[in-house]
Motif scaffolding. Structure first.
Motif, PDB file in Angstrom:
ATOM      1  N   GLU A 139       7.668   7.995   4.318  1.00  0.00           N
ATOM      2  CA  GLU A 139       7.184   7.100   5.502  1.00  0.00           C
ATOM      3  C   GLU A 139       6.384   8.045   6.647  1.00  0.00           C
ATOM      4  O   GLU A 139       5.238   7.637   6.793  1.00  0.00           O
TER       5      GLU A 139
ATOM      6  N   GLU B 146      -0.456   3.326  -1.850  1.00  0.00           N
ATOM      7  CA  GLU B 146       0.842   3.416  -2.345  1.00  0.00           C
ATOM      8  C   GLU B 146       1.038   4.878  -3.370  1.00  0.00           C
ATOM      9  O   GLU B 146       2.004   5.412  -3.455  1.00  0.00           O
TER      10      GLU B 146
ATOM     11  N   SER C 126       8.551   1.226   5.382  1.00  0.00           N
ATOM     12  CA  SER C 126       7.711  -0.066   4.821  1.00  0.00           C
ATOM     13  C   SER C 126       8.187  -0.491   3.417  1.00  0.00           C
ATOM     14  O   SER C 126       8.716   0.414   2.788  1.00  0.00           O
ATOM     15  N   GLU C 127       7.612  -1.645   2.962  1.00  0.00           N
ATOM     16  CA  GLU C 127       8.040  -2.319   1.995  1.00  0.00           C
ATOM     17  C   GLU C 127       7.175  -1.268   0.722  1.00  0.00           C
ATOM     18  O   GLU C 127       7.718  -1.207  -0.251  1.00  0.00           O
TER      19      GLU C 127
ATOM     20  N   LYS D 154       9.142   1.896   0.195  1.00  0.00           N
ATOM     21  CA  LYS D 154      10.364   1.667  -0.786  1.00  0.00           C
ATOM     22  C   LYS D 154       9.698   1.478  -2.417  1.00  0.00           C
ATOM     23  O   LYS D 154      10.215   2.061  -3.198  1.00  0.00           O
ATOM     24  N   THR D 155       8.481   0.754  -2.336  1.00  0.00           N
ATOM     25  CA  THR D 155       8.086   0.461  -3.518  1.00  0.00           C
ATOM     26  C   THR D 155       7.564   1.799  -4.655  1.00  0.00           C
ATOM     27  O   THR D 155       7.954   2.347  -5.590  1.00  0.00           O
TER      28      THR D 155
ATOM     29  N   GLU E  81      10.423   3.885  -5.349  1.00  0.00           N
ATOM     30  CA  GLU E  81      11.256   3.614  -6.560  1.00  0.00           C
ATOM     31  C   GLU E  81      10.512   3.865  -7.651  1.00  0.00           C
ATOM     32  O   GLU E  81      11.095   4.080  -8.628  1.00  0.00           O
TER      33      GLU E  81
END
Length: 227
Positions: free
Chosen positions: A115, A123, A174-175, A178-179, A182
């Motif tokens: 981040e 992304e 942020s999301e 996280k994505t 992952e």
């Protein structure tokens, strides 16, 4: 005599009519059962393909080392096919497996550094930063945990500027980050083996070391990647 002949004729006609009716019912039953047979045959074919694909992933025939696949195939099961033709089928399920396991502490560090370094990137840009950190963990040139990689110091200088300027501690993950993390933990690596990255417009004179000592790989967003 005439009455007997008429009786016999009536009986023969009755038998013929009954036989014709039975034959029609039998044909109708066959036609009704046809979709059921087709459904079962179709499902059995899918089930067989599922078993073959599962064996392929389990034995490593897909080209990766056994046990190193990023997906686990659970297959399709046929529970039952009712007389009416209704089918009861188990779920078709594809699951992704994590190929990198981190402690909660290392995961938190990885999320924060991605981040802090790539919060304004897309992304893929975030994924690339996560890849570089994990590449360092797997390299003999760097420490063997995410936390030690991120907080490593060389001659008193931190490897990641957000650690030194404090932004690492202030970010809100942020999301999208996280994505991206992952995806990295599930084995997705688009870094081409990069061990370093830098933002040229912010690096100043430090970019000279990158240009002279390292091999340039590619640029994505605001970062250039090296190894």
């Amino acid at each position: 005599m005439y009455k007997k002949a008429m009786g016999l004729l009536f009986l023969v006609n009755l038998i013929l009519v009954a036989g014709f009716f039975c034959a029609q019912q039998s044909e109708a039953a066959k036609l009704a059962a046809w979709p059921v047979r087709e459904i079962r045959l179709g499902l059995e074919e899918v089930e067989q393909k599922g078993r073959e694909r599962e064996r392929t992933w389990q034995t490593g025939e897909h080209g990766a080392e056994k046990g190193a696949g990023v997906r686990e195939y659970r297959g399709v099961g046929i529970a039952d096919v009712a007389i009416s033709g209704q089918r009861i089928v188990e779920c078709f399920q594809m699951e992704s497996e994590y190929v990198v396991e981190l402690s909660e502490e290392d995961l938190e560090v990885l999320l924060r550094i991605v981040e802090a370094e790539a919060g304004n990137e897309d992304e893929e840009g975030k994924l690339l930063v996560a890849n570089v950190v994990l590449n360092r963990v797997n390299s003999d040139l760097f420490p063997s945990t995410v936390k030690d990689v991120v907080f490593q110091r060389e001659k008193g200088v931190t490897q990641f500027s957000p650690v030194s300027n404090g932004s690492y501690y202030r970010v809100k993950v942020s999301e999208g980050t996280k994505t991206a993390v992952e995806r990295a933990l599930k084995g997705e690596d688009i870094s081409e083996g990069a061990l370093y990255f830098a933002a040229r417009k912010y690096a100043g004179n430090r970019m000279r070391w990158f240009d002279e000592k390292l091999t340039f790989l590619f640029k994505h967003g605001g970062h250039e990647f090296f190894k």
